[in-house]
Write an enzyme that holds these catalytic residues in place. Structure first.
Site, PDB file in Angstrom:
ATOM      1  N   SER A  16      15.977  15.335 -21.921  1.00  0.00           N
ATOM      2  CA  SER A  16      15.855  14.099 -22.712  1.00  0.00           C
ATOM      3  C   SER A  16      14.477  14.011 -23.378  1.00  0.00           C
ATOM      4  O   SER A  16      14.363  13.486 -24.492  1.00  0.00           O
ATOM      5  CB  SER A  16      16.134  12.865 -21.853  1.00  0.00           C
ATOM      6  OG  SER A  16      15.099  12.635 -20.935  1.00  0.00           O
ATOM      7  N   HIS A 112       4.577  14.237 -16.371  1.00  0.00           N
ATOM      8  CA  HIS A 112       4.917  14.101 -14.949  1.00  0.00           C
ATOM      9  C   HIS A 112       5.204  12.631 -14.644  1.00  0.00           C
ATOM     10  O   HIS A 112       4.461  11.757 -15.094  1.00  0.00           O
ATOM     11  CB  HIS A 112       3.747  14.604 -14.091  1.00  0.00           C
ATOM     12  CG  HIS A 112       4.065  14.584 -12.635  1.00  0.00           C
ATOM     13  ND1 HIS A 112       4.859  15.535 -12.027  1.00  0.00           N
ATOM     14  CD2 HIS A 112       3.734  13.689 -11.658  1.00  0.00           C
ATOM     15  CE1 HIS A 112       4.985  15.248 -10.747  1.00  0.00           C
ATOM     16  NE2 HIS A 112       4.317  14.133 -10.494  1.00  0.00           N
TER      17      HIS A 112
HETATM   18  C1  GRF Z   1      10.827  14.112 -16.445  1.00  0.00           C
HETATM   19  O1  GRF Z   1      10.851  13.029 -15.557  1.00  0.00           O
HETATM   20  C2  GRF Z   1       9.472  14.759 -16.472  1.00  0.00           C
HETATM   21  O2  GRF Z   1       8.435  13.860 -16.231  1.00  0.00           O
HETATM   22  C3  GRF Z   1       9.562  15.739 -15.344  1.00  0.00           C
HETATM   23  O3  GRF Z   1      10.875  16.233 -15.409  1.00  0.00           O
HETATM   24  C4  GRF Z   1      11.723  15.248 -15.982  1.00  0.00           C
HETATM   25  C5  GRF Z   1      12.456  15.894 -17.115  1.00  0.00           C
HETATM   26  O4  GRF Z   1      13.429  15.036 -17.665  1.00  0.00           O
HETATM   27  N1  GRF Z   1       8.555  16.772 -15.475  1.00  0.00           N
HETATM   28  P1  GRF Z   1      14.249  15.510 -18.954  1.00  0.00           P
HETATM   29  O5  GRF Z   1      14.865  16.867 -18.625  1.00  0.00           O
HETATM   30  O6  GRF Z   1      13.288  15.585 -20.099  1.00  0.00           O
HETATM   31  O7  GRF Z   1      15.306  14.450 -19.148  1.00  0.00           O
END
Ligand code: GRF
Length: 195
Positions: A16, A112
């Site tokens: 996402s 993060h």
């Molecule tokens: C996010 O919460 C990011 O902070 C962490 O992994 C997750 C990835 O979410 N590193 P997406 O795949 O971008 O939806």
């Protein structure tokens, strides 16, 4: 005219954040190009998002290589082919090794889901819920050899919904999509002002 900075997003899962960044680039909100998505998971759902957005996805399976250095050399060759300037990690579930860190000094960033240095590593939202904190957040930071340890670029607080992982995660994701764009805009603007 100077060429736009070229960004490669690395992702292992849903994607996402990749999609939010790609849409900001395609709409012109973010002045960059995004010539490739790199994934280490050949079946990751992020690949479907890339197809929908018309962005080539390169799936490089680390299991096909004897070690991390050999894996990263193959990734690096693709990044060189695409003349990539910035690596943007978005749910990339792998530590970056010396090969890529050396090739992109201060040019690899990560997002993060916590206010680092609190709750680094896996399941930051679960860690925040278990700790009973009222507020967690999102951090965009430069990547170094550690796990979620590099210098912070931007942070934003997000309230924890006590006992509710789903609502807390949804709130964090919504902030992530905005904060990553802002952080990239900041980095690209700073770079432009230096040249
Ligand atoms: C996010 O919460 C990011 O902070 C962490 O992994 C997750 C990835 O979410 N590193 P997406 O795949 O971008 O939806």
């Amino acid at each position: 005219m100077r060429r736009k900075p070229r960004i490669a997003v690395f992702a292992s899962g849903s994607g996402s954040n990749f999609e939010a960044i790609a849409e900001a680039i395609q709409s012109g909100e973010l002045g960059a190009d995004i010539p490739v998505l790199i994934t280490d998971k050949p079946l990751a759902p992020v690949i479907t998002r890339a197809e929908r957005l018309g962005i080539p996805a390169a799936a490089v399976n680390p299991k096909a290589f004897p070690d991390k250095a050999a894996f990263e050399r193959t990734v690096l060759a693709r990044l060189r082919d695409e003349e990539i300037d910035w690596i943007v990690l978005a749910g990339y579930m792998r530590l970056i090794g010396p090969t890529l860190l050396g090739a992109f000094p201060n040019r690899i960033v990560n997002i993060h889901p916590s206010l680092l240095p609190a709750f680094p590593g896996k399941d930051a939202v679960g860690q925040a819920l278990a700790a009973g904190v009222e507020t967690t957040g999102v951090t965009v930071h430069f990547v170094d050899e550690g796990m979620d340890t590099g210098p912070v670029i931007l942070q934003r607080e997000v309230p924890v919904v006590p006992g509710d992982r789903e609502k807390t995660e949804a709130a964090i994701h919504a902030i992530e999509h905005e904060l990553y764009k802002e952080a990239l805009q900041k980095l690209l603007a700073e770079e432009q002002s230096r040249v």
